[in-house]
Motif scaffolding. Structure first.
Motif, mmCIF file in Angstrom:
data_model
loop_
_atom_site.group_PDB
_atom_site.id
_atom_site.type_symbol
_atom_site.label_atom_id
_atom_site.label_comp_id
_atom_site.label_asym_id
_atom_site.label_seq_id
_atom_site.Cartn_x
_atom_site.Cartn_y
_atom_site.Cartn_z
ATOM 1 N N THR A 34 -5.249 1.269 -0.580
ATOM 2 C CA THR A 34 -4.192 2.052 -1.221
ATOM 3 C C THR A 34 -4.631 3.498 -1.477
ATOM 4 N N PRO A 35 -5.897 3.773 -1.867
ATOM 5 C CA PRO A 35 -6.316 5.177 -2.026
ATOM 6 C C PRO A 35 -6.136 6.020 -0.774
ATOM 7 N N PHE A 36 -6.245 5.407 0.403
ATOM 8 C CA PHE A 36 -6.002 6.157 1.638
ATOM 9 C C PHE A 36 -4.558 6.652 1.686
ATOM 10 N N MET A 37 -3.645 5.761 1.297
ATOM 11 C CA MET A 37 -2.231 6.150 1.236
ATOM 12 C C MET A 37 -2.004 7.229 0.184
ATOM 13 N N VAL A 38 -2.703 7.089 -0.951
ATOM 14 C CA VAL A 38 -2.557 8.082 -2.025
ATOM 15 C C VAL A 38 -2.950 9.472 -1.514
ATOM 16 N N LEU A 39 -4.059 9.549 -0.791
ATOM 17 C CA LEU A 39 -4.521 10.843 -0.279
ATOM 18 C C LEU A 39 -3.496 11.467 0.664
ATOM 19 N N ILE A 40 -2.941 10.657 1.558
ATOM 20 C CA ILE A 40 -1.956 11.186 2.512
ATOM 21 C C ILE A 40 -0.682 11.619 1.776
ATOM 22 N N MET A 41 -0.192 10.766 0.869
ATOM 23 C CA MET A 41 1.034 11.100 0.134
ATOM 24 C C MET A 41 0.829 12.338 -0.741
ATOM 25 N N LEU A 42 -0.338 12.430 -1.363
ATOM 26 C CA LEU A 42 -0.627 13.566 -2.231
ATOM 27 C C LEU A 42 -0.671 14.864 -1.432
ATOM 28 N N ALA A 43 -1.285 14.808 -0.253
ATOM 29 C CA ALA A 43 -1.328 15.999 0.604
ATOM 30 C C ALA A 43 0.090 16.397 1.018
ATOM 31 N N GLY A 44 0.928 15.396 1.324
ATOM 32 C CA GLY A 44 2.310 15.688 1.690
ATOM 33 C C GLY A 44 3.104 16.290 0.536
ATOM 34 N N LEU A 45 2.912 15.727 -0.660
ATOM 35 C CA LEU A 45 3.637 16.241 -1.835
ATOM 36 C C LEU A 45 3.230 17.679 -2.135
ATOM 37 N N ARG A 46 1.935 17.984 -1.996
ATOM 38 C CA ARG A 46 1.448 19.336 -2.287
ATOM 39 C C ARG A 46 1.966 20.350 -1.264
ATOM 40 N N ALA A 47 2.340 19.880 -0.066
ATOM 41 C CA ALA A 47 2.812 20.788 0.976
ATOM 42 C C ALA A 47 4.325 21.024 0.937
ATOM 43 N N LEU A 48 5.042 20.284 0.088
ATOM 44 C CA LEU A 48 6.502 20.442 0.044
ATOM 45 C C LEU A 48 6.879 21.801 -0.569
ATOM 46 N N PRO A 49 7.941 22.447 -0.062
ATOM 47 C CA PRO A 49 8.394 23.714 -0.657
ATOM 48 C C PRO A 49 8.966 23.494 -2.058
ATOM 49 N N GLN A 54 0.824 -1.210 0.000
ATOM 50 C CA GLN A 54 0.000 0.000 0.000
ATOM 51 C C GLN A 54 0.860 1.263 0.000
ATOM 52 N N LEU A 55 1.959 1.243 0.741
ATOM 53 C CA LEU A 55 2.830 2.414 0.788
ATOM 54 C C LEU A 55 3.516 2.644 -0.560
ATOM 55 N N THR A 56 4.022 1.564 -1.156
ATOM 56 C CA THR A 56 4.717 1.690 -2.439
ATOM 57 C C THR A 56 3.772 2.162 -3.534
ATOM 58 N N LEU A 57 2.619 1.477 -3.646
ATOM 59 C CA LEU A 57 1.647 1.869 -4.670
ATOM 60 C C LEU A 57 1.089 3.264 -4.396
ATOM 61 N N GLY A 58 0.836 3.572 -3.130
ATOM 62 C CA GLY A 58 0.297 4.890 -2.779
ATOM 63 C C GLY A 58 1.229 6.014 -3.175
ATOM 64 N N MET A 59 2.538 5.815 -2.929
ATOM 65 C CA MET A 59 3.513 6.851 -3.298
ATOM 66 C C MET A 59 3.617 6.995 -4.816
ATOM 67 N N LEU A 60 3.655 5.851 -5.532
ATOM 68 C CA LEU A 60 3.780 5.922 -6.992
ATOM 69 C C LEU A 60 2.559 6.606 -7.621
ATOM 70 N N ILE A 61 1.374 6.242 -7.169
ATOM 71 C CA ILE A 61 0.154 6.851 -7.724
ATOM 72 C C ILE A 61 0.082 8.332 -7.360
ATOM 73 N N ALA A 62 0.484 8.678 -6.141
ATOM 74 C CA ALA A 62 0.461 10.087 -5.729
ATOM 75 C C ALA A 62 1.413 10.920 -6.588
ATOM 76 N N LEU A 63 2.580 10.355 -6.922
ATOM 77 C CA LEU A 63 3.529 11.083 -7.777
ATOM 78 C C LEU A 63 2.933 11.307 -9.171
ATOM 79 N N LEU A 64 2.190 10.301 -9.672
ATOM 80 C CA LEU A 64 1.564 10.450 -10.993
ATOM 81 C C LEU A 64 0.434 11.472 -10.974
ATOM 82 N N LEU A 65 -0.300 11.528 -9.864
ATOM 83 C CA LEU A 65 -1.460 12.430 -9.782
ATOM 84 C C LEU A 65 -1.101 13.826 -9.284
ATOM 85 N N ASP A 66 0.160 14.032 -8.905
ATOM 86 C CA ASP A 66 0.579 15.336 -8.379
ATOM 87 C C ASP A 66 0.840 16.313 -9.530
#
Length: 304
Positions: free
Chosen positions: A183-198, A96-108
């Motif tokens: 996995t979508p739960f992980m995607v949401l958290i990772m996506l929120a984190g990616l959007r908050a990065l400087p 879930q962590l691996t897929l969540g991060m990969l999908i979040a990077l694609l959707l960011d």
């Protein structure tokens, strides 16, 4: 006739003191009361039950504080269930962590249409776990299930060894269902984190000629480490109490190949009606979760 300002002031003065207090405790009291009633009381009641020995023949209970704990220690099925639970948690969290991060990077990205994709990603989260289990149970069916027939055609499994009826594949089949839903739960958290990065460090790295892969491992992962640790902690605790998928899809079988601690607790409670021993296994599960979670928090320095 509306009351004057002096009359309104007098009315406020006649209110009980706690209603005019600015201290948070009176206002938190209803919430604290609910937590004590629905959170602390069941735990204390379970602890009280663990102190009784149940006679299955007479269905009478006698006070014996050590009986259930000594039985738990000698029960190999408890340790097998703990091993299945740890395996289930570890494999599911990694996937879930691996897929969540990969999908979040694609959707960011702010490209047109990606907002709809992000919304569609959350759909599995709204499906009840029992319904999800039934849905995959049909797709895994050895006679007409679309997933089983696809695996037959690819030569990955044999028709003589159906997915959910074979000990070596049943647990992985259940884990895949969990991965599909959470996995979508992980995607949401990772996506929120990616959007908050400087943005500045990434612009500086691009000017220095860093590739996307180098920027990911040198910048993204270190800056996301606390978010990742918190996401793993939340999902890890939730995975430890998995019950729905196992109960619906395999009923802990074949044999006890997919029996987790919570599934074993349910078996003791509902099939054997041995409430003291079921409470002992439940308290044991709680202790394992507390120990593992606290070690994880200390090692990875998780802050809330």
């Amino acid at each position: 006739m509306h009351p004057s300002a002096d009359e309104r002031a007098d009315n406020r003065l006649r209110l009980p003191r706690w209603m005019t207090s600015e201290h948070p405790l009176p206002w938190l009291f209803p919430c604290i009361s609910l937590l004590l009633v629905f959170g602390l009381y069941p735990i204390l009641y379970s602890l009280w039950l663990t102190m009784y020995k149940r006679n299955p023949a007479t269905r009478m209970e006698t006070f014996d504080p050590a009986w259930n704990w000594s039985r738990l220690w000698a029960d190999e099925r408890v340790w097998d269930a703990l091993q299945v639970t740890l395996t289930y948690t570890f494999v599911a969290i990694i996937l879930q962590l691996t897929l969540g991060m990969l999908i979040a990077l694609l959707l960011d990205t702010d490209r047109k249409g990606f907002g709809i994709l992000r919304a569609l990603m959350t759909l599995p989260l709204v499906v009840p776990p029992a319904v999800t289990g039934m849905m995959f149970l049909l797709m895994y069916d050895g006679s007409f299930g679309v997933i089983s027939h696809a695996l037959y055609d690819l030569g990955i499994i044999s028709k003589d060894d159906p997915l959910l009826a074979t000990g070596s594949t049943a647990l992985l089949a259940v884990i895949i269902v969990d991965v599909w839903q959470w996995t979508p739960f992980m995607v949401l958290i990772m996506l929120a984190g990616l959007r908050a990065l400087p943005k500045d460090p990434f612009e500086a790295a691009a000017i220095d000629g860093a590739t996307d892969v180098q920027a990911f491992f040198k910048l993204t992962l270190p800056m996301m480490s606390k978010i990742i640790a918190l996401a793993v902690l939340i999902r890890g605790i939730d995975l430890f109490r998995v019950f729905d998928y196992v109960k619906v899809m395999t009923d802990s079988g074949p044999g006890t190949a997919t029996e987790t601690l919570t599934a074993y607790t349910g078996t003791i409670y509902f099939k054997s009606a041995n409430f003291p021993f079921a409470s002992t296994v439940a308290i044991f599960t709680l202790l394992v979760v507390l120990i593992v979670a606290n070690v994880f928090i200390k090692v990875f320095k998780v802050r809330f």
